[in-house]
Design a protein around this motif. Structure first.
Motif, PDB file in Angstrom:
ATOM      1  N   LEU A  14      56.955 110.774 -37.418  1.00 28.69           N
ATOM      2  CA  LEU A  14      57.772 111.141 -36.263  1.00 28.69           C
ATOM      3  C   LEU A  14      58.050 109.915 -35.384  1.00 28.69           C
ATOM      4  O   LEU A  14      59.180 109.700 -34.921  1.00 28.69           O
ATOM      5  N   SER A  15      57.014 109.112 -35.146  1.00 22.75           N
ATOM      6  CA  SER A  15      57.188 107.913 -34.322  1.00 22.75           C
ATOM      7  C   SER A  15      58.166 106.940 -34.976  1.00 22.75           C
ATOM      8  O   SER A  15      58.996 106.315 -34.292  1.00 22.75           O
ATOM      9  N   ASP A  16      58.083 106.816 -36.292  1.00 26.86           N
ATOM     10  CA  ASP A  16      58.991 105.923 -37.010  1.00 26.86           C
ATOM     11  C   ASP A  16      60.432 106.396 -36.881  1.00 26.86           C
ATOM     12  O   ASP A  16      61.354 105.588 -36.680  1.00 26.86           O
ATOM     13  N   CYS A  17      60.636 107.722 -36.990  1.00 26.53           N
ATOM     14  CA  CYS A  17      61.988 108.277 -36.848  1.00 26.53           C
ATOM     15  C   CYS A  17      62.542 107.979 -35.449  1.00 26.53           C
ATOM     16  O   CYS A  17      63.709 107.583 -35.299  1.00 26.53           O
ATOM     17  N   ALA A  18      61.704 108.177 -34.434  1.00 25.22           N
ATOM     18  CA  ALA A  18      62.153 107.923 -33.067  1.00 25.22           C
ATOM     19  C   ALA A  18      62.440 106.443 -32.855  1.00 25.22           C
ATOM     20  O   ALA A  18      63.414 106.067 -32.185  1.00 25.22           O
ATOM     21  N   GLU A  19      61.620 105.572 -33.431  1.00 21.56           N
ATOM     22  CA  GLU A  19      61.798 104.132 -33.272  1.00 21.56           C
ATOM     23  C   GLU A  19      63.112 103.665 -33.887  1.00 21.56           C
ATOM     24  O   GLU A  19      63.809 102.817 -33.331  1.00 21.56           O
ATOM     25  N   ARG A  20      63.453 104.213 -35.027  1.00 24.64           N
ATOM     26  CA  ARG A  20      64.696 103.806 -35.685  1.00 24.64           C
ATOM     27  C   ARG A  20      65.915 104.115 -34.835  1.00 24.64           C
ATOM     28  O   ARG A  20      66.935 103.427 -34.908  1.00 24.64           O
ATOM     29  N   PHE A  21      65.817 105.172 -34.037  1.00 19.89           N
ATOM     30  CA  PHE A  21      66.949 105.544 -33.188  1.00 19.89           C
ATOM     31  C   PHE A  21      66.787 105.040 -31.770  1.00 19.89           C
ATOM     32  O   PHE A  21      67.641 105.287 -30.916  1.00 19.89           O
ATOM     33  N   GLY A  22      65.664 104.393 -31.492  1.00 16.73           N
ATOM     34  CA  GLY A  22      65.412 103.976 -30.122  1.00 16.73           C
ATOM     35  C   GLY A  22      65.267 105.164 -29.202  1.00 16.73           C
ATOM     36  O   GLY A  22      65.561 105.083 -28.001  1.00 16.73           O
ATOM     37  N   ALA A  23      64.815 106.298 -29.754  1.00 21.48           N
ATOM     38  CA  ALA A  23      64.696 107.525 -28.960  1.00 21.48           C
ATOM     39  C   ALA A  23      63.406 107.499 -28.153  1.00 21.48           C
ATOM     40  O   ALA A  23      62.392 106.970 -28.602  1.00 21.48           O
ATOM     41  N   PRO A  24      63.410 108.055 -26.966  1.00 22.76           N
ATOM     42  CA  PRO A  24      62.184 108.121 -26.164  1.00 22.76           C
ATOM     43  C   PRO A  24      61.157 109.036 -26.828  1.00 22.76           C
ATOM     44  O   PRO A  24      61.504 109.995 -27.532  1.00 22.76           O
ATOM     45  N   GLN A  25      59.874 108.739 -26.600  1.00 20.42           N
ATOM     46  CA  GLN A  25      58.806 109.536 -27.213  1.00 20.42           C
ATOM     47  C   GLN A  25      58.854 110.995 -26.753  1.00 20.42           C
ATOM     48  O   GLN A  25      58.366 111.884 -27.449  1.00 20.42           O
ATOM     49  N   ALA A  26      59.439 111.238 -25.595  1.00 18.79           N
ATOM     50  CA  ALA A  26      59.538 112.618 -25.096  1.00 18.79           C
ATOM     51  C   ALA A  26      60.299 113.512 -26.064  1.00 18.79           C
ATOM     52  O   ALA A  26      60.096 114.732 -26.087  1.00 18.79           O
ATOM     53  N   PRO A  68      75.644 105.643 -30.770  1.00 14.77           N
ATOM     54  CA  PRO A  68      75.700 105.881 -29.318  1.00 14.77           C
ATOM     55  C   PRO A  68      76.632 107.007 -28.937  1.00 14.77           C
ATOM     56  O   PRO A  68      76.457 107.642 -27.898  1.00 14.77           O
ATOM     57  N   SER A  69      77.638 107.284 -29.769  1.00  7.30           N
ATOM     58  CA  SER A  69      78.631 108.293 -29.402  1.00  7.30           C
ATOM     59  C   SER A  69      78.119 109.710 -29.600  1.00  7.30           C
ATOM     60  O   SER A  69      78.774 110.658 -29.220  1.00  7.30           O
ATOM     61  N   THR A  70      76.952 109.853 -30.245  1.00  5.32           N
ATOM     62  CA  THR A  70      76.445 111.204 -30.525  1.00  5.32           C
ATOM     63  C   THR A  70      75.082 111.411 -29.903  1.00  5.32           C
ATOM     64  O   THR A  70      74.199 112.022 -30.481  1.00  5.32           O
ATOM     65  N   GLU A  71      74.877 110.861 -28.699  1.00  5.86           N
ATOM     66  CA  GLU A  71      73.567 110.967 -28.051  1.00  5.86           C
ATOM     67  C   GLU A  71      73.148 112.415 -27.837  1.00  5.86           C
ATOM     68  O   GLU A  71      71.978 112.754 -27.934  1.00  5.86           O
ATOM     69  N   ALA A  72      74.126 113.321 -27.624  1.00  4.64           N
ATOM     70  CA  ALA A  72      73.807 114.730 -27.402  1.00  4.64           C
ATOM     71  C   ALA A  72      73.219 115.366 -28.649  1.00  4.64           C
ATOM     72  O   ALA A  72      72.512 116.356 -28.575  1.00  4.64           O
ATOM     73  N   ASP A  73      73.539 114.808 -29.820  1.00  2.04           N
ATOM     74  CA  ASP A  73      73.058 115.369 -31.082  1.00  2.04           C
ATOM     75  C   ASP A  73      71.815 114.656 -31.588  1.00  2.04           C
ATOM     76  O   ASP A  73      71.468 114.750 -32.766  1.00  2.04           O
ATOM     77  N   LEU A  74      71.114 113.947 -30.717  1.00  2.00           N
ATOM     78  CA  LEU A  74      69.985 113.130 -31.148  1.00  2.00           C
ATOM     79  C   LEU A  74      68.869 113.974 -31.764  1.00  2.00           C
ATOM     80  O   LEU A  74      68.299 113.599 -32.792  1.00  2.00           O
ATOM     81  N   SER A  75      68.538 115.120 -31.174  1.00  4.60           N
ATOM     82  CA  SER A  75      67.449 115.941 -31.694  1.00  4.60           C
ATOM     83  C   SER A  75      67.716 116.426 -33.116  1.00  4.60           C
ATOM     84  O   SER A  75      66.854 116.275 -33.988  1.00  4.60           O
ATOM     85  N   PRO A  76      68.884 116.992 -33.414  1.00  2.00           N
ATOM     86  CA  PRO A  76      69.150 117.382 -34.802  1.00  2.00           C
ATOM     87  C   PRO A  76      69.127 116.205 -35.766  1.00  2.00           C
ATOM     88  O   PRO A  76      68.695 116.346 -36.914  1.00  2.00           O
ATOM     89  N   VAL A  77      69.583 115.040 -35.310  1.00  2.00           N
ATOM     90  CA  VAL A  77      69.578 113.858 -36.166  1.00  2.00           C
ATOM     91  C   VAL A  77      68.141 113.454 -36.489  1.00  2.00           C
ATOM     92  O   VAL A  77      67.803 113.139 -37.642  1.00  2.00           O
ATOM     93  N   LEU A  78      67.280 113.454 -35.485  1.00  2.00           N
ATOM     94  CA  LEU A  78      65.873 113.148 -35.721  1.00  2.00           C
ATOM     95  C   LEU A  78      65.256 114.153 -36.693  1.00  2.00           C
ATOM     96  O   LEU A  78      64.463 113.788 -37.564  1.00  2.00           O
ATOM     97  N   ALA A  79      65.632 115.419 -36.537  1.00  2.00           N
ATOM     98  CA  ALA A  79      65.105 116.453 -37.431  1.00  2.00           C
ATOM     99  C   ALA A  79      65.548 116.196 -38.866  1.00  2.00           C
ATOM    100  O   ALA A  79      64.755 116.297 -39.810  1.00  2.00           O
TER     101      ALA A  79
END
Length: 375
Positions: free
Chosen positions: A120-132, A14-25
């Motif tokens: 991609l969907s699995d990666c987003a699901e693991r982080f609870g990231a929105p599909q957007a 939760p403390s690195t929400e701003a870095d979510l995109s690089p983490v997903l990558a």
């Protein structure tokens, strides 16, 4: 940046929400070897010719990795990134030679798309990231596969069209030989017999009498003239404007990845022998490919002037340019060497004027030998 539980599954921080995109990558990049293995397995299950030979599979794997890399870059950047589209034009030709119909590439694209979207969907699901968060990567996936299929299909169609054209021209040349060797020779022999008859009559001081003989001679001369014209027409290239059409087709296959192209082709394609036209097309196409791949140009201009005795072509871009001598010295000038070799094959010349920061101008000159039809 990525926390993992005892099973190794990635968990959101939760403390690195701003870095979510690089983490997903990063998480998606880690999945690439697994995706490649799944991709090959799925192709094997449907008996795809794309995995029937190791060299063919390596080409297929390379394109898959490039698409995955674009998806990862798009995830990290939050905007769509699509690369290497200009490299696949010849892939359609390779598929024909390998006996793989274009439908096999379409099926492979569908499998690759399914596997990638699932990952991609699995990666987003693991982080609870929105599909957007996945939109840019999905667009990169769609464009990467779509543009490759489009570009490859143009190469595929161009190769088949060239083969049809070659068969057609071979048939025309064979018909021209048959007309020349059989009809032409027979008519010429008939004309010779009449001339001998006329000579015999002159020596005997007889009236070569005959109005009928003169009419027969005139008819034979007319037939010979028509036969010459027919043989000459059959020996000429069969498709007008094919050079410009092929080059514009290649430029169109680049989609949005290419700079605006201005092209002028003046003259008649029928003046260029088929083999010379093919070499000229390949040379200009390679110049365009290098421009779009390396130059980063904002504008590209192609001038081709066709005359009965020569072809002159210029390919100009306002890109970053290069040092040709340094490129050759570094062992990276194979493309320039091949361009020179192809020019030598048709008795032409090639000149490359370029320097870092001031664009590139490639000038081609090819002589056209005049074919004199005989009968």
């Amino acid at each position: 940046m990525v926390e993992r539980d005892t099973t190794g599954r990635a968990e959101p921080n939760p403390s690195t929400e701003a870095d979510l995109s690089p983490v997903l990558a990063d998480l998606f990049v880690a999945r690439i070897p697994e995706l490649i293995a799944q991709y090959r397995t799925r192709l094997t299950e449907i008996s795809s010719p794309l995995v029937s030979d190791e060299s063919v599979w390596r080409q297929c794997e390379l394109q898959a990795r490039r698409i995955f890399d674009d998806c990862a870059r798009s995830l990290a950047a939050g905007s769509t990134v699509v690369t290497h589209i200009t490299d696949v034009f010849d892939l359609g030709t390779e598929r024909v030679r390998q006996g793989a119909h274009i439908t096999h590439s379409v099926r492979a694209g569908s499998i690759l798309s399914e596997l990638t979207v699932t990952a991609l969907s699995d990666c987003a699901e693991r982080f609870g990231a929105p599909q957007a968060e996945l939109f840019a990567a999905v667009r990169a996936l769609q464009q990467g596969i779509g543009l490759r299929l489009e570009s490859g299909s143009i190469g595929y169609d161009a190769f088949l069209l060239q083969r049809v054209r070659e068969v057609h021209e071979q048939g025309q040349r064979r018909l021209a030989r048959e007309i020349h060797d059989h009809i032409g020779n027979s008519v010429s022999l008939a004309l010779r017999q009449i001339e001998l008859y006329e000579l015999k009559c002159e020596r005997a001081e007889d009236d070569p009498a005959s109005r009928h003989v003169r009419l027969a001679k005139d008819a034979i001369l007319e037939t010979i003239q028509h036969t010459r014209e027919l043989v000459s027409e059959l020996r000429q290239p069969g498709v007008t404007g094919s050079l410009e059409t092929a080059l514009r087709g290649f430029a169109a296959s680049l989609g949005q990845s290419g700079a605006p192209l201005q092209m002028w082709v003046r003259g008649n394609d029928k003046w260029i022998p088929g083999a010379v036209a093919e070499e000229l097309f390949i040379m200009v196409r390679e110049c365009l490919r290098n421009t779009y791949t390396h130059a980063g140009a904002a504008n590209v201009v192609v001038h081709i002037d066709i005359a009965p005795h020569e072809v002159h072509a210029e390919i100009i871009d306002n890109g970053k340019g290069f040092d040709a001598q340094a490129l050759r010295a570094a062992g990276r000038g194979n493309g320039l060497l091949i361009l020179q070799e192809r020019s030598d094959l048709v008795g032409g010349t090639v000149n490359i004027d370029s320097a870092p920061g001031r664009g590139t101008r490639v000038t081609l000159w090819i002589p056209i030998a005049q074919e004199r039809p005989t009968l």
